[in-house]
Design a protein around this motif. Structure first.
Motif, PDB file in Angstrom:
ATOM      1  N   LEU A  92       8.175   5.404  -3.936  1.00  0.00           N
ATOM      2  CA  LEU A  92       8.461   4.851  -2.603  1.00  0.00           C
ATOM      3  C   LEU A  92       9.813   4.141  -2.529  1.00  0.00           C
ATOM      4  N   GLN A  93      10.459   4.001  -3.680  1.00  0.00           N
ATOM      5  CA  GLN A  93      11.807   3.404  -3.713  1.00  0.00           C
ATOM      6  C   GLN A  93      12.726   4.285  -2.868  1.00  0.00           C
ATOM      7  N   GLY A  94      13.415   3.700  -1.920  1.00  0.00           N
ATOM      8  CA  GLY A  94      14.320   4.466  -1.074  1.00  0.00           C
ATOM      9  C   GLY A  94      13.657   5.119   0.135  1.00  0.00           C
ATOM     10  N   HIS A  95      12.346   4.951   0.283  1.00  0.00           N
ATOM     11  CA  HIS A  95      11.657   5.501   1.465  1.00  0.00           C
ATOM     12  C   HIS A  95      12.247   4.826   2.703  1.00  0.00           C
ATOM     13  N   PRO A  96      12.549   5.581   3.753  1.00  0.00           N
ATOM     14  CA  PRO A  96      13.185   4.971   4.926  1.00  0.00           C
ATOM     15  C   PRO A  96      12.344   3.892   5.616  1.00  0.00           C
ATOM     16  N   ASP A  97      11.032   3.899   5.432  1.00  0.00           N
ATOM     17  CA  ASP A  97      10.187   2.888   6.064  1.00  0.00           C
ATOM     18  C   ASP A  97       9.895   1.685   5.168  1.00  0.00           C
ATOM     19  N   VAL A  98      10.422   1.693   3.950  1.00  0.00           N
ATOM     20  CA  VAL A  98      10.280   0.534   3.058  1.00  0.00           C
ATOM     21  C   VAL A  98      11.562  -0.279   3.180  1.00  0.00           C
ATOM     22  N   THR A  99      11.460  -1.448   3.793  1.00  0.00           N
ATOM     23  CA  THR A  99      12.659  -2.261   4.042  1.00  0.00           C
ATOM     24  C   THR A  99      13.058  -3.114   2.843  1.00  0.00           C
ATOM     25  N   ASN A 100      12.093  -3.439   1.988  1.00  0.00           N
ATOM     26  CA  ASN A 100      12.357  -4.260   0.805  1.00  0.00           C
ATOM     27  C   ASN A 100      11.398  -3.810  -0.284  1.00  0.00           C
ATOM     28  N   PHE A 101      11.873  -2.908  -1.140  1.00  0.00           N
ATOM     29  CA  PHE A 101      10.986  -2.331  -2.158  1.00  0.00           C
ATOM     30  C   PHE A 101      10.444  -3.399  -3.099  1.00  0.00           C
ATOM     31  N   GLU A 102      11.300  -4.297  -3.590  1.00  0.00           N
ATOM     32  CA  GLU A 102      10.844  -5.315  -4.541  1.00  0.00           C
ATOM     33  C   GLU A 102       9.780  -6.212  -3.918  1.00  0.00           C
ATOM     34  N   GLY A 103       9.976  -6.582  -2.650  1.00  0.00           N
ATOM     35  CA  GLY A 103       8.984  -7.398  -1.961  1.00  0.00           C
ATOM     36  C   GLY A 103       7.664  -6.657  -1.805  1.00  0.00           C
ATOM     37  N   PHE A 104       7.734  -5.389  -1.421  1.00  0.00           N
ATOM     38  CA  PHE A 104       6.540  -4.561  -1.290  1.00  0.00           C
ATOM     39  C   PHE A 104       5.817  -4.462  -2.629  1.00  0.00           C
ATOM     40  N   TYR A 105       6.556  -4.135  -3.677  1.00  0.00           N
ATOM     41  CA  TYR A 105       5.949  -3.938  -4.991  1.00  0.00           C
ATOM     42  C   TYR A 105       5.322  -5.235  -5.502  1.00  0.00           C
ATOM     43  N   SER A 106       5.988  -6.341  -5.284  1.00  0.00           N
ATOM     44  CA  SER A 106       5.454  -7.638  -5.695  1.00  0.00           C
ATOM     45  C   SER A 106       4.125  -7.929  -4.991  1.00  0.00           C
ATOM     46  N   GLU A 107       4.062  -7.671  -3.692  1.00  0.00           N
ATOM     47  CA  GLU A 107       2.817  -7.897  -2.950  1.00  0.00           C
ATOM     48  C   GLU A 107       1.722  -6.931  -3.376  1.00  0.00           C
ATOM     49  N   LEU A 108       2.107  -5.695  -3.695  1.00  0.00           N
ATOM     50  CA  LEU A 108       1.138  -4.710  -4.171  1.00  0.00           C
ATOM     51  C   LEU A 108       0.501  -5.178  -5.484  1.00  0.00           C
ATOM     52  N   LEU A 109       1.334  -5.661  -6.408  1.00  0.00           N
ATOM     53  CA  LEU A 109       0.805  -6.143  -7.691  1.00  0.00           C
ATOM     54  C   LEU A 109      -0.078  -7.376  -7.490  1.00  0.00           C
ATOM     55  N   ALA A 110       0.342  -8.266  -6.609  1.00  0.00           N
ATOM     56  CA  ALA A 110      -0.459  -9.473  -6.341  1.00  0.00           C
ATOM     57  C   ALA A 110      -1.820  -9.082  -5.784  1.00  0.00           C
ATOM     58  N   ARG A 111      -1.850  -8.119  -4.875  1.00  0.00           N
ATOM     59  CA  ARG A 111      -3.123  -7.659  -4.303  1.00  0.00           C
ATOM     60  C   ARG A 111      -3.987  -7.005  -5.382  1.00  0.00           C
ATOM     61  N   ASP A 112      -3.372  -6.232  -6.249  1.00  0.00           N
ATOM     62  CA  ASP A 112      -4.126  -5.543  -7.291  1.00  0.00           C
ATOM     63  C   ASP A 112      -4.711  -6.523  -8.305  1.00  0.00           C
ATOM     64  N   ARG A 113      -4.001  -7.634  -8.569  1.00  0.00           N
ATOM     65  CA  ARG A 113      -4.518  -8.651  -9.492  1.00  0.00           C
ATOM     66  C   ARG A 113      -5.679  -9.428  -8.868  1.00  0.00           C
ATOM     67  N   LEU A 114      -5.658  -9.559  -7.558  1.00  0.00           N
ATOM     68  CA  LEU A 114      -6.672 -10.315  -6.836  1.00  0.00           C
ATOM     69  C   LEU A 114      -8.070  -9.720  -7.022  1.00  0.00           C
ATOM     70  N   ASP A 115      -8.159  -8.421  -6.913  1.00  0.00           N
ATOM     71  CA  ASP A 115      -9.447  -7.735  -7.029  1.00  0.00           C
ATOM     72  C   ASP A 115      -9.163  -6.273  -7.334  1.00  0.00           C
ATOM     73  N   THR A 116     -10.104  -5.619  -7.954  1.00  0.00           N
ATOM     74  CA  THR A 116      -9.892  -4.221  -8.316  1.00  0.00           C
ATOM     75  C   THR A 116      -9.682  -3.371  -7.067  1.00  0.00           C
ATOM     76  N   THR A 117      -8.834  -2.377  -7.208  1.00  0.00           N
ATOM     77  CA  THR A 117      -8.622  -1.422  -6.127  1.00  0.00           C
ATOM     78  C   THR A 117      -9.301  -0.094  -6.451  1.00  0.00           C
ATOM     79  N   CYS A 118     -10.131  -0.094  -7.486  1.00  0.00           N
ATOM     80  CA  CYS A 118     -10.865   1.107  -7.862  1.00  0.00           C
ATOM     81  C   CYS A 118     -11.984   1.364  -6.861  1.00  0.00           C
ATOM     82  N   LEU A 119     -12.123   2.630  -6.487  1.00  0.00           N
ATOM     83  CA  LEU A 119     -13.163   3.031  -5.542  1.00  0.00           C
ATOM     84  C   LEU A 119     -14.334   3.722  -6.236  1.00  0.00           C
ATOM     85  N   GLY A 120     -14.234   3.927  -7.548  1.00  0.00           N
ATOM     86  CA  GLY A 120     -15.222   4.733  -8.264  1.00  0.00           C
ATOM     87  C   GLY A 120     -14.757   6.184  -8.292  1.00  0.00           C
ATOM     88  N   ASN A 121     -15.485   7.030  -8.989  1.00  0.00           N
ATOM     89  CA  ASN A 121     -15.139   8.453  -9.102  1.00  0.00           C
ATOM     90  C   ASN A 121     -13.719   8.686  -9.604  1.00  0.00           C
TER      91      ASN A 121
END
Length: 154
Positions: free
Chosen positions: A34-63
């Motif tokens: 997603l780096q360089g995607h035209p709709d991502v205005t701040n990749f580092e900010g996005f990635y940081s929030e993604l990691l924070a969300r993933d640490r908060l609780d599992t994002t596994c759906l099973g299967n």
């Protein structure tokens, strides 16, 4: 929002051979799509929030599926990248082995769009035949075609 998951996908944003076998390494590989995607205005900010969300609780759906995501101000529209691993990625926080990662970034101002995308993905992924088609697609284009075919049955 695009009406279908297949319309959110771009072959350049699908990695069918994720090399990382641990959660954070694999998340980074798929996020880099997603780096360089035209709709991502701040990749580092996005990635940081993604990691924070993933640490908060599992994002596994099973299967053997995970849906790492962030509702963030760092994207202008919904963005999606996909990673697939033949051997699997250990998500330590849930002790699950994941073979399909659907990484999602959605604007904070569009909670309805976020819920629609997650709901549609869950409907597609609950069907064993769809999961098998996604796990065996030979190219990013074939992966998108498998998603489109599954969507046509909804």
């Amino acid at each position: 929002m695009a009406g279908r998951i297949s319309q959110l996908l771009d072959p350049k944003r699908i990695l069918l051979q994720v090399r990382g076998t641990k959660r954070t390494g694999a998340l980074n590989e798929v996020a880099q799509l997603l780096q360089g995607h035209p709709d991502v205005t701040n990749f580092e900010g996005f990635y940081s929030e993604l990691l924070a969300r993933d640490r908060l609780d599992t994002t596994c759906l099973g299967n053997e599926i995970a849906l790492p995501h962030a509702r963030t101000e760092h994207v202008k529209a919904i963005v999606l990248s996909v990673g697939r691993s033949d051997t699997g990625i250990l998500f330590e926080n849930s002790q699950e082995n994941v073979r399909l990662l659907f990484m999602l970034g959605t604007p904070k101002t569009k909670p309805g769009d976020y819920l629609l995308v997650v709901s549609t993905l869950c409907k597609l992924l609950k069907e064993p035949a769809n999961r098998e088609a996604f796990l065996t697609a030979q190219s990013p284009e074939a992966f998108i075609a498998a998603i489109a075919a599954a969507e046509a049955k909804l």
